[in-house]
Design a protein around this motif. Sequence first.
Motif, PDB file in Angstrom:
ATOM      1  N   GLU A 103      71.985  74.026 -52.789  1.00 59.02           N
ATOM      2  CA  GLU A 103      72.246  73.691 -51.398  1.00 59.02           C
ATOM      3  C   GLU A 103      73.680  74.050 -51.039  1.00 59.02           C
ATOM      4  OE1 GLU A 103      69.464  69.852 -50.569  1.00 59.02           O
ATOM      5  OE2 GLU A 103      71.266  69.494 -51.771  1.00 59.02           O
ATOM      6  N   SER A 104      73.914  74.262 -49.757  1.00 62.00           N
ATOM      7  CA  SER A 104      75.274  74.434 -49.270  1.00 62.00           C
ATOM      8  C   SER A 104      75.622  73.209 -48.431  1.00 62.00           C
ATOM      9  CB  SER A 104      75.423  75.729 -48.461  1.00 62.00           C
ATOM     10  OG  SER A 104      74.645  75.675 -47.290  1.00 62.00           O
ATOM     11  N   ILE A 105      76.906  73.016 -48.224  1.00 57.23           N
ATOM     12  CA  ILE A 105      77.412  71.888 -47.442  1.00 57.23           C
ATOM     13  C   ILE A 105      77.799  72.416 -46.070  1.00 57.23           C
ATOM     14  CG2 ILE A 105      79.212  70.128 -47.266  1.00 57.23           C
ATOM     15  CD1 ILE A 105      79.524  70.494 -50.386  1.00 57.23           C
ATOM     16  N   LEU A 106      77.333  71.756 -45.026  1.00 54.62           N
ATOM     17  CA  LEU A 106      77.723  72.097 -43.663  1.00 54.62           C
ATOM     18  C   LEU A 106      78.601  70.975 -43.109  1.00 54.62           C
ATOM     19  CD1 LEU A 106      74.380  73.378 -42.097  1.00 54.62           C
ATOM     20  CD2 LEU A 106      76.171  74.713 -43.216  1.00 54.62           C
ATOM     21  N   VAL A 107      79.717  71.351 -42.485  1.00 54.78           N
ATOM     22  CA  VAL A 107      80.605  70.393 -41.845  1.00 54.78           C
ATOM     23  C   VAL A 107      80.730  70.808 -40.384  1.00 54.78           C
ATOM     24  CG1 VAL A 107      82.960  69.485 -41.753  1.00 54.78           C
ATOM     25  CG2 VAL A 107      81.877  69.915 -43.960  1.00 54.78           C
ATOM     26  N   GLY A 108      80.371  69.898 -39.477  1.00 56.65           N
ATOM     27  CA  GLY A 108      80.384  70.206 -38.055  1.00 56.65           C
ATOM     28  C   GLY A 108      81.675  69.796 -37.394  1.00 56.65           C
ATOM     29  N   GLY A 109      82.283  70.760 -36.685  1.00 52.84           N
ATOM     30  CA  GLY A 109      83.514  70.517 -35.952  1.00 52.84           C
ATOM     31  C   GLY A 109      83.279  70.689 -34.459  1.00 52.84           C
ATOM     32  N   LYS A 110      84.323  71.003 -33.740  1.00 55.39           N
ATOM     33  CA  LYS A 110      84.253  71.192 -32.286  1.00 55.39           C
ATOM     34  C   LYS A 110      83.820  72.622 -31.977  1.00 55.39           C
ATOM     35  CE  LYS A 110      87.993  67.940 -31.720  1.00 55.39           C
ATOM     36  NZ  LYS A 110      89.435  67.814 -31.518  1.00 55.39           N
ATOM     37  N   GLY A 111      82.543  72.822 -31.764  1.00 50.54           N
ATOM     38  CA  GLY A 111      82.036  74.143 -31.433  1.00 50.54           C
ATOM     39  C   GLY A 111      81.926  75.090 -32.602  1.00 50.54           C
ATOM     40  N   GLN A 112      82.043  74.572 -33.829  1.00 48.33           N
ATOM     41  CA  GLN A 112      81.906  75.421 -35.008  1.00 48.33           C
ATOM     42  C   GLN A 112      81.372  74.613 -36.183  1.00 48.33           C
ATOM     43  OE1 GLN A 112      85.683  77.043 -36.200  1.00 48.33           O
ATOM     44  NE2 GLN A 112      86.743  75.134 -35.860  1.00 48.33           N
ATOM     45  N   VAL A 113      80.814  75.332 -37.150  1.00 51.28           N
ATOM     46  CA  VAL A 113      80.292  74.710 -38.363  1.00 51.28           C
ATOM     47  C   VAL A 113      80.848  75.481 -39.545  1.00 51.28           C
ATOM     48  CG1 VAL A 113      78.221  74.205 -39.708  1.00 51.28           C
ATOM     49  CG2 VAL A 113      78.177  73.944 -37.218  1.00 51.28           C
ATOM     50  N   TRP A 114      81.437  74.744 -40.503  1.00 51.84           N
ATOM     51  CA  TRP A 114      81.903  75.356 -41.742  1.00 51.84           C
ATOM     52  C   TRP A 114      80.792  75.236 -42.774  1.00 51.84           C
ATOM     53  CZ3 TRP A 114      85.573  72.316 -39.068  1.00 51.84           C
ATOM     54  CH2 TRP A 114      86.733  72.985 -38.677  1.00 51.84           C
ATOM     55  N   GLN A 115      80.590  76.289 -43.559  1.00 52.79           N
ATOM     56  CA  GLN A 115      79.605  76.265 -44.638  1.00 52.79           C
ATOM     57  C   GLN A 115      80.343  76.444 -45.961  1.00 52.79           C
ATOM     58  OE1 GLN A 115      76.737  79.481 -44.763  1.00 52.79           O
ATOM     59  NE2 GLN A 115      75.383  78.310 -46.062  1.00 52.79           N
ATOM     60  N   TYR A 116      80.019  75.576 -46.920  1.00 55.33           N
ATOM     61  CA  TYR A 116      80.602  75.635 -48.257  1.00 55.33           C
ATOM     62  C   TYR A 116      79.484  75.861 -49.254  1.00 55.33           C
ATOM     63  CZ  TYR A 116      84.714  73.551 -46.106  1.00 55.33           C
ATOM     64  OH  TYR A 116      85.796  73.308 -45.319  1.00 55.33           O
ATOM     65  N   LYS A 117      79.688  76.803 -50.164  1.00 55.56           N
ATOM     66  CA  LYS A 117      78.681  77.082 -51.189  1.00 55.56           C
ATOM     67  C   LYS A 117      79.367  77.590 -52.439  1.00 55.56           C
ATOM     68  CE  LYS A 117      77.892  81.558 -49.047  1.00 55.56           C
ATOM     69  NZ  LYS A 117      76.932  82.433 -48.415  1.00 55.56           N
ATOM     70  N   VAL A 118      78.689  77.449 -53.557  1.00 54.51           N
ATOM     71  CA  VAL A 118      79.195  77.953 -54.830  1.00 54.51           C
ATOM     72  C   VAL A 118      78.673  79.365 -55.004  1.00 54.51           C
ATOM     73  CG1 VAL A 118      79.155  77.684 -57.326  1.00 54.51           C
ATOM     74  CG2 VAL A 118      79.365  75.662 -55.861  1.00 54.51           C
ATOM     75  N   ILE A 119      79.576  80.281 -55.343  1.00 48.68           N
ATOM     76  CA  ILE A 119      79.192  81.674 -55.587  1.00 48.68           C
ATOM     77  C   ILE A 119      79.545  82.009 -57.014  1.00 48.68           C
ATOM     78  CG2 ILE A 119      79.595  84.075 -54.962  1.00 48.68           C
ATOM     79  CD1 ILE A 119      80.315  83.119 -52.168  1.00 48.68           C
ATOM     80  N   GLY A 120      78.557  82.424 -57.801  1.00 45.65           N
ATOM     81  CA  GLY A 120      78.803  82.758 -59.203  1.00 45.65           C
ATOM     82  C   GLY A 120      79.348  81.574 -59.946  1.00 45.65           C
ATOM     83  N   SER A 121      80.357  81.782 -60.793  1.00 49.97           N
ATOM     84  CA  SER A 121      80.940  80.691 -61.560  1.00 49.97           C
ATOM     85  C   SER A 121      82.082  80.015 -60.817  1.00 49.97           C
ATOM     86  CB  SER A 121      81.459  81.198 -62.907  1.00 49.97           C
ATOM     87  OG  SER A 121      82.449  82.177 -62.686  1.00 49.97           O
ATOM     88  N   GLY A 122      82.566  80.646 -59.737  1.00 52.98           N
ATOM     89  CA  GLY A 122      83.642  80.056 -58.955  1.00 52.98           C
ATOM     90  C   GLY A 122      83.100  79.476 -57.672  1.00 52.98           C
ATOM     91  N   GLY A 123      83.965  78.980 -56.828  1.00 53.57           N
ATOM     92  CA  GLY A 123      83.539  78.399 -55.564  1.00 53.57           C
ATOM     93  C   GLY A 123      84.065  79.209 -54.401  1.00 53.57           C
ATOM     94  N   SER A 124      83.457  79.024 -53.230  1.00 55.29           N
ATOM     95  CA  SER A 124      83.889  79.700 -52.036  1.00 55.29           C
ATOM     96  C   SER A 124      83.572  78.867 -50.833  1.00 55.29           C
ATOM     97  CB  SER A 124      83.172  81.055 -51.926  1.00 55.29           C
ATOM     98  OG  SER A 124      83.500  81.696 -50.711  1.00 55.29           O
ATOM     99  N   ARG A 125      84.331  79.047 -49.802  1.00 58.66           N
ATOM    100  CA  ARG A 125      84.066  78.366 -48.534  1.00 58.66           C
ATOM    101  C   ARG A 125      83.380  79.322 -47.611  1.00 58.66           C
ATOM    102  NH1 ARG A 125      88.596  76.263 -44.429  1.00 58.66           N
ATOM    103  NH2 ARG A 125      88.179  78.043 -43.178  1.00 58.66           N
TER     104      ARG A 125
END
Length: 125
Positions: A103-125
């Motif tokens: 799963e990825s994490i979604l964070v809702g802001g003012k008119g935008q949504v940030w998505q966080y997910k793990v890519i490979g062995s490292g992490g990425s936003r």
Amino acid sequence: RSKSDRQYALSSREDAIWLFDFHGRSVARFDAPGCPMLGHARGVPVLIKPGAPEYLAALVELRNWDRSILYVYDPKGSIVYQEVLPEACASIAAIPLDNSGAESILVGGKGQVWQYKVIGSGGSR
């Protein structure tokens, strides 16, 4: 805690996030560096790695400072990620990333949504 468990209430205090059951009992405490007492805490269990125990993603909204802090905890309760977001965000969710079961994490802001997910062995936003 996991998605199959019952729901819990979150409370942020100075440098900590607490989980409470709906009988008022403390269930867990998570270190939250930089977390003041004025925040509104929300959280969601998230499956970062398929077949592994769930992580906890917690969002503390700091309306007075128009900022938020995202914390991600591993299954043992240790903090693995922390980020101060440039606005007060009031929502957090976990959604399926793809057919892998992660799963990825979604964070809702003012008119935008940030998505966080793990890519490979490292992490990425």
